[in-house]
Design an enzyme around this catalytic site. Sequence first.
Site, PDB file in Angstrom:
ATOM      1  N   ASN A  14       0.875  -1.167   0.000  1.00 33.94           N
ATOM      2  CA  ASN A  14       0.000   0.000   0.000  1.00 33.94           C
ATOM      3  C   ASN A  14       0.913   1.219   0.000  1.00 33.94           C
ATOM      4  OD1 ASN A  14      -1.848   1.998   0.385  1.00 33.94           O
ATOM      5  ND2 ASN A  14      -2.793   1.099   2.215  1.00 33.94           N
ATOM      6  N   ARG A  92      -2.030  -2.115  -3.947  1.00 38.01           N
ATOM      7  CA  ARG A  92      -3.205  -1.266  -3.886  1.00 38.01           C
ATOM      8  C   ARG A  92      -2.985  -0.076  -4.816  1.00 38.01           C
ATOM      9  NH1 ARG A  92      -5.007   3.163   0.481  1.00 38.01           N
ATOM     10  NH2 ARG A  92      -7.090   3.503  -0.355  1.00 38.01           N
ATOM     11  N   HIS A 181     -12.396   4.057  -1.522  1.00 37.99           N
ATOM     12  CA  HIS A 181     -12.470   3.105  -0.399  1.00 37.99           C
ATOM     13  C   HIS A 181     -13.154   1.804  -0.806  1.00 37.99           C
ATOM     14  CE1 HIS A 181     -12.397   6.811   2.454  1.00 37.99           C
ATOM     15  NE2 HIS A 181     -11.175   6.307   2.331  1.00 37.99           N
ATOM     16  N   ARG A 243     -10.379  17.259   5.044  1.00 40.55           N
ATOM     17  CA  ARG A 243     -11.121  17.558   3.806  1.00 40.55           C
ATOM     18  C   ARG A 243     -12.510  18.086   4.140  1.00 40.55           C
ATOM     19  NH1 ARG A 243     -10.045  11.948   0.767  1.00 40.55           N
ATOM     20  NH2 ARG A 243      -8.594  11.531   2.458  1.00 40.55           N
ATOM     21  N   GLU A 390      -8.151  -4.142   4.437  1.00 39.38           N
ATOM     22  CA  GLU A 390      -7.980  -3.921   3.000  1.00 39.38           C
ATOM     23  C   GLU A 390      -6.866  -4.804   2.445  1.00 39.38           C
ATOM     24  OE1 GLU A 390      -7.989   0.299   4.099  1.00 39.38           O
ATOM     25  OE2 GLU A 390      -8.823   0.675   2.115  1.00 39.38           O
TER      26      GLU A 390
END
Lengths: 403, 366
Positions: A14, A92, A181, A243, A390
């Site tokens: 990742n 990923r 996601h 964000r 993940e």
Amino acid sequence: MGMKNKEMNVLVFNCGSSSLKYRLIKMPDEIELAGGEAQRIGPQTSEPARIIHREQGREETIYVEMKDHGAAFEQILKIMEKNNKVDIIGHRVVHGAGIFNNHVVINKDAINNLKRTENMAPLHNPPAVRLIEACHRLYPEIPQAAVFDTVFHSTIPWHAKTYALPGWIKRKFGIRKYGFHGTSHKYVAGEAAKYIKKPLDKLNAISCHLGSGGASLCAIINGKSADNTMGYSPLPGLVMSTRSGDIDPALVLQMAIASDGNFIEMEKLLNKESGVLGMSGISPDIRDIFKTAGKSGIRDERLALTLQVYLWRLKKAMGSYLAVTGVPDAVIFTDTIGETVPEVRQESCAGMEAFGIKIDLEKNRNLKQLPADISAPDSEAYVLVIATNEELEIARTSMELVA
Amino acid sequence: MKILIIDPGKQSLNYYLRSEEDLITCGRIGNYRDNEENCGAMNEINSRLTYEDEKIYPEAIAIRVPFGGNIFKEPAILSGSVLNKMKILAPASPLHLPAIIMLAQDAGTMFPGVPVVFIFETAFFTGLPARERNYAIDPNAMHGMEIQRLGFHGILHEAACKQINALVRRQGGHSVPKIISICLEPRPEAAAAKGIMPIMTTGGATPLEGLFGDTSCGEIDPGILIKLAQELKWGPEQINKVLTEESGIEGLLGSGVKLADIFSSKRKDYKLVCELFLYKMLLACGAAVAAMGTLDYIVFSGRYKDAGKKIGPWLVKKMGFLRKATGETQLTYMIFGKQLDEVMFETAAAKVKEYNNEFALTPAKN
């Protein structure tokens, strides 16, 4: 024994801009053999480059220069192969950019196509693509797969992914909702289906991936993504750590005018200085705001408002997607905030009986282990808290692709 | 009572002269700002206020004001202090307020003694909860601008919600109705209200946010704006023009197609855009239910309100799964039949009456 049942070790990467997280997972048993993170990859910084490696319950820090992600990969592989072999590498990749609607086994064509995605996700994709190139060049004999966050959302229907903008703009820049996601939403949907003993392709759910950084909701119909609160970029939707989430587009333009048309400044403001950090002025982590609110004097009003807006936006997004799914089989909370902050689950599920959702406050407060169902006995839908994984999802997908 | 109603837009204005029963005359003045000197637009309106060749004088003038910030929570009658407050707000609404202030001053000069009533679209929404009003941005990074969600079709939302509340009372109901009010105007807006207390709206700090409209894009990923600025080297004004004038149904289907058209046509491409609009509406309704906890009524208003006859049954069916507590009203949709000028007439008449009563009660000074 078929290939899919053969024992294989999958090394999952990742990739961040200056870091590289990895895990080695033994498949099909799904046992983590080792993991860690290479930090401060690239030009020298105030602190030395290092790899923090975990294996068999021990953690060690190895200081080693890594001029790029390829060099980091070589070092990680050296450490790894002392005790384990690597059979497959799974990467990923954040953005498929409309070029990849499926995960892919890496070959020259795939690398060329991956390079075409870089423009669409300039912050996230380039380091992953550089790493994939390096792995392919240095160890061509190890099969690799690229697993995209956006692929799970490739089932989002036209009416949910289309912006009401002129066609030429959308065509020129590939503008539509991509969603993010996806790997996490897919993983927890699969785990939820197992938990409630329902086939995944019959599962209707709302997945709330609430990270300490990014966060998004996903409407899932018959096991497939039907909508995601993120959009063309990972900026819109929920209030996140730094964000802004959804914001009036005209407001962005007004702010740009006020800063002399400086959109780079706008990008920084909306991505890095807004959300929980911008509202609270003290921390990007909503857990800090829960801890501090009510105890910080003159800041209290601002902190209380931060909590209100964060929770309100989450609740409204849940309502939107519940209107799409109807009473779901499950509402799923996952990732750091979703798994560890009971107040967030409690507040977002409060007053949602019209959608068939009610949580048991006691179960919610006293979670012992995951996965767990925190729904009240008279709730029509399960309310599940599931730890996302993940890397495991990437390992599963890589194994399926390569085997 | 005869009231002159003025509805100023960015370029043109509509006017209506009404009595309680009838619309006496109405018309449109294009580019009314080009002739701001010497009471240009008001002169023009005044010259047209005739019926069967007879001059008609209004007893009150009502002006629709799109923006009243957090200051104006109800209609206000023109006075020095009201004008001063509007001047303070003007920089936040540069396209509307300066021209409206000018119109109002001209009206005061031209019709001395005739009360001028300002009716604010944002007044209804000044009661929005703070959690709904605020955006997740740093208040100190806003270059001194006060930025809050305001909503923009408050006049019709308020009137439609009041009518439903009256209906509930007539039917002997005691609970406060939970309403989604959908104003189908060229820039449509959905709002949630408990009784007449606003809880949520799709409108934003400007009317651009929320549902897409005839030519406006509605809610979009702010990342897209940054992409357009970077790739096309466009400035904010150019991007704004595309988002407000070339997007929405126009952007999806081409020039001249309106929201009402897509719901009355059988064309396949129109039906696709209907699907898109309905989906956005469904998301808004879901958010509204989460905000209120339940839902009793959906009401449509605005110049395209008849599209509500198609949208209403669809929404009621889609939201039919909502669980109701015992005794709650079954979900129903309604069309609010009055147009904006009728509502403004009623609002202005009530305000003038209140003003006159107040004036009559003022003790004489020694």
